[in-house]
Design a protein around this motif. Structure first.
Motif, PDB file in Angstrom:
ATOM      1  N   LYS A   1      80.314  17.580  21.921  1.00  0.00           N
ATOM      2  CA  LYS A   1      79.124  16.846  22.362  1.00  0.00           C
ATOM      3  C   LYS A   1      79.396  15.352  22.522  1.00  0.00           C
ATOM      4  CE  LYS A   1      75.698  20.091  20.831  1.00  0.00           C
ATOM      5  NZ  LYS A   1      74.322  20.237  20.422  1.00  0.00           N
ATOM      6  N   LYS A   2      80.652  14.965  22.320  1.00  0.00           N
ATOM      7  CA  LYS A   2      81.096  13.567  22.492  1.00  0.00           C
ATOM      8  C   LYS A   2      80.557  12.635  21.411  1.00  0.00           C
ATOM      9  CE  LYS A   2      82.973  14.580  26.544  1.00  0.00           C
ATOM     10  NZ  LYS A   2      83.998  15.569  26.410  1.00  0.00           N
ATOM     11  N   TRP A   3      80.194  13.209  20.262  1.00  0.00           N
ATOM     12  CA  TRP A   3      79.726  12.396  19.144  1.00  0.00           C
ATOM     13  C   TRP A   3      80.888  11.993  18.243  1.00  0.00           C
ATOM     14  CZ3 TRP A   3      75.320  16.398  18.347  1.00  0.00           C
ATOM     15  CH2 TRP A   3      74.336  16.199  19.320  1.00  0.00           C
ATOM     16  N   LEU A   4      82.036  12.649  18.442  1.00  0.00           N
ATOM     17  CA  LEU A   4      83.266  12.329  17.723  1.00  0.00           C
ATOM     18  C   LEU A   4      84.419  12.299  18.706  1.00  0.00           C
ATOM     19  CD1 LEU A   4      83.261  14.798  14.674  1.00  0.00           C
ATOM     20  CD2 LEU A   4      82.419  12.452  14.722  1.00  0.00           C
ATOM     21  N   THR A   5      85.421  11.514  18.368  1.00  0.00           N
ATOM     22  CA  THR A   5      86.715  11.608  19.042  1.00  0.00           C
ATOM     23  C   THR A   5      87.740  11.935  17.971  1.00  0.00           C
ATOM     24  OG1 THR A   5      87.180   9.247  18.773  1.00  0.00           O
ATOM     25  CG2 THR A   5      86.129   9.931  20.833  1.00  0.00           C
ATOM     26  N   THR A   6      88.912  12.355  18.404  1.00  0.00           N
ATOM     27  CA  THR A   6      89.972  12.692  17.457  1.00  0.00           C
ATOM     28  C   THR A   6      91.261  11.978  17.839  1.00  0.00           C
ATOM     29  OG1 THR A   6      90.653  14.640  18.713  1.00  0.00           O
ATOM     30  CG2 THR A   6      89.020  14.982  16.972  1.00  0.00           C
ATOM     31  N   TYR A   7      92.112  11.815  16.858  1.00  0.00           N
ATOM     32  CA  TYR A   7      93.477  11.351  17.084  1.00  0.00           C
ATOM     33  C   TYR A   7      94.335  11.948  15.979  1.00  0.00           C
ATOM     34  CZ  TYR A   7      92.394   7.839  13.480  1.00  0.00           C
ATOM     35  OH  TYR A   7      92.016   7.216  12.322  1.00  0.00           O
ATOM     36  N   ASP A   8      95.600  12.146  16.280  1.00  0.00           N
ATOM     37  CA  ASP A   8      96.530  12.715  15.299  1.00  0.00           C
ATOM     38  C   ASP A   8      97.380  11.611  14.708  1.00  0.00           C
ATOM     39  OD1 ASP A   8      95.552  15.234  15.850  1.00  0.00           O
ATOM     40  OD2 ASP A   8      97.139  15.723  17.274  1.00  0.00           O
ATOM     41  N   GLN A   9      97.658  11.773  13.409  1.00  0.00           N
ATOM     42  CA  GLN A   9      98.497  10.807  12.720  1.00  0.00           C
ATOM     43  C   GLN A   9      99.451  11.578  11.816  1.00  0.00           C
ATOM     44  OE1 GLN A   9      96.242   7.894  10.524  1.00  0.00           O
ATOM     45  NE2 GLN A   9      97.898   6.413  10.622  1.00  0.00           N
ATOM     46  N   SER A  10     100.702  11.172  11.819  1.00  0.00           N
ATOM     47  CA  SER A  10     101.712  11.851  11.007  1.00  0.00           C
ATOM     48  C   SER A  10     101.504  11.537   9.528  1.00  0.00           C
ATOM     49  CB  SER A  10     103.106  11.390  11.448  1.00  0.00           C
ATOM     50  OG  SER A  10     104.082  12.039  10.677  1.00  0.00           O
ATOM     51  N   TYR A  11     101.633  12.593   8.713  1.00  0.00           N
ATOM     52  CA  TYR A  11     101.522  12.428   7.256  1.00  0.00           C
ATOM     53  C   TYR A  11     102.489  13.408   6.611  1.00  0.00           C
ATOM     54  CZ  TYR A  11      99.659  12.462   2.525  1.00  0.00           C
ATOM     55  OH  TYR A  11      99.538  12.380   1.160  1.00  0.00           O
ATOM     56  N   GLN A  12     103.493  12.899   5.936  1.00  0.00           N
ATOM     57  CA  GLN A  12     104.504  13.699   5.251  1.00  0.00           C
ATOM     58  C   GLN A  12     105.088  14.776   6.168  1.00  0.00           C
ATOM     59  OE1 GLN A  12     102.737  15.096   1.587  1.00  0.00           O
ATOM     60  NE2 GLN A  12     102.822  13.058   0.662  1.00  0.00           N
ATOM     61  N   GLY A  13     105.454  14.374   7.377  1.00  0.00           N
ATOM     62  CA  GLY A  13     106.101  15.279   8.310  1.00  0.00           C
ATOM     63  C   GLY A  13     105.166  16.199   9.081  1.00  0.00           C
TER      64      GLY A  13
ATOM     65  N   THR B   1      80.768   6.800   9.612  1.00  0.00           N
ATOM     66  CA  THR B   1      80.375   5.407   9.868  1.00  0.00           C
ATOM     67  C   THR B   1      81.152   4.457   8.961  1.00  0.00           C
ATOM     68  OG1 THR B   1      78.525   5.436   8.299  1.00  0.00           O
ATOM     69  CG2 THR B   1      78.041   6.026  10.611  1.00  0.00           C
ATOM     70  N   LYS B   2      81.679   4.980   7.861  1.00  0.00           N
ATOM     71  CA  LYS B   2      82.413   4.151   6.898  1.00  0.00           C
ATOM     72  C   LYS B   2      83.896   4.042   7.253  1.00  0.00           C
ATOM     73  CE  LYS B   2      78.946   4.243   3.663  1.00  0.00           C
ATOM     74  NZ  LYS B   2      77.852   4.311   4.564  1.00  0.00           N
ATOM     75  N   GLN B   3      84.485   5.182   7.668  1.00  0.00           N
ATOM     76  CA  GLN B   3      85.911   5.218   8.000  1.00  0.00           C
ATOM     77  C   GLN B   3      86.211   6.520   8.718  1.00  0.00           C
ATOM     78  OE1 GLN B   3      87.304   5.190   3.851  1.00  0.00           O
ATOM     79  NE2 GLN B   3      88.341   7.138   4.255  1.00  0.00           N
ATOM     80  N   ASP B   4      87.394   6.597   9.312  1.00  0.00           N
ATOM     81  CA  ASP B   4      87.848   7.835   9.929  1.00  0.00           C
ATOM     82  C   ASP B   4      88.350   8.768   8.822  1.00  0.00           C
ATOM     83  OD1 ASP B   4      87.381   6.376  12.203  1.00  0.00           O
ATOM     84  OD2 ASP B   4      89.493   6.226  12.784  1.00  0.00           O
ATOM     85  N   TYR B   5      88.148  10.054   9.009  1.00  0.00           N
ATOM     86  CA  TYR B   5      88.594  11.060   8.047  1.00  0.00           C
ATOM     87  C   TYR B   5      89.296  12.184   8.784  1.00  0.00           C
ATOM     88  CZ  TYR B   5      85.576   9.472   4.166  1.00  0.00           C
ATOM     89  OH  TYR B   5      84.992   8.766   3.143  1.00  0.00           O
ATOM     90  N   TYR B   6      90.211  12.866   8.100  1.00  0.00           N
ATOM     91  CA  TYR B   6      90.748  14.119   8.626  1.00  0.00           C
ATOM     92  C   TYR B   6      89.874  15.256   8.088  1.00  0.00           C
ATOM     93  CZ  TYR B   6      93.285  14.276   4.133  1.00  0.00           C
ATOM     94  OH  TYR B   6      93.623  14.275   2.800  1.00  0.00           O
ATOM     95  N   GLY B   7      89.954  16.408   8.735  1.00  0.00           N
ATOM     96  CA  GLY B   7      89.013  17.495   8.479  1.00  0.00           C
ATOM     97  C   GLY B   7      88.887  17.909   7.032  1.00  0.00           C
TER      98      GLY B   7
END
Length: 116
Positions: free
Chosen positions: A53-65, A19-25
Motif C-alpha cells: 500500500k506504499k506505507w512502508l519501503t524496504t532496504y536490505d542491510q548486511s548483518y553477520q554475513g 516513526t522512531k527508527q527503521d526496524y527489520y521484521g
C-alpha cells in the motif's frame, strides 16, 4: 483471555514503531510482543500489506554475513498513521463510555459449596 487485534490496530502499531527508527521484521515482532501476543507468521503478512500500500519501503542491510530487510515508514504511511490514531481515539472513547458505566458485582459463592 486474549483480545484479538484487528488489522488496522496491527497496522497502527507497526507504523507507530517505525516513526522512531527503521526496524527489520523480527525486531518489529519482538517490539510488538512486549505489548500484545502475536506471532511472526502474523506479522510478515502485515508488513507485506503495508509495503504494497506504499506505507512502508524496504532496504536490505548486511548483518553477520546475512541480509536483513529493514522497513521504513513513508510520508503516505505517516498520513495513514494519523488517520488510524484519530480513529483509535474515537473507538477508545466510545468503548470507555460503556466500560466506565459497569459496576462489577461481587463474586457469589456457588450453591452447594460449603466453607468451614
Amino acid at each position: 483471555m486474549n483480545i484479538q487485534a484487528s488489522s488496522e490496530i496491527l497496522d497502527g502499531l507497526v507504523l507507530s514503531l517505525l516513526t522512531k527508527q527503521d526496524y527489520y521484521g523480527y525486531a518489529i515482532t519482538q517490539e510488538i510482543q512486549h505489548s500484545i501476543k502475536i506471532s511472526e507468521s502474523t506479522m510478515y503478512p502485515v508488513l507485506r500489506r503495508l509495503r504494497n500500500k506504499k506505507w512502508l519501503t524496504t532496504y536490505d542491510q548486511s548483518y553477520q554475513g546475512r541480509n536483513r530487510r529493514y522497513y521504513r515508514i513513508t510520508d503516505e504511511g505517516i498520513t495513514h498513521l494519523k488517520e488510524i490514531l484519530i480513529a483509535w481515539q474515537v473507538y477508545q472513547k466510545n468503548l470507555n463510555q460503556i466500560f466506565r458505566k459497569v459496576e462489577i458485582p461481587p463474586i457469589r459463592e456457588k450453591k452447594g459449596s460449603q466453607h468451614d
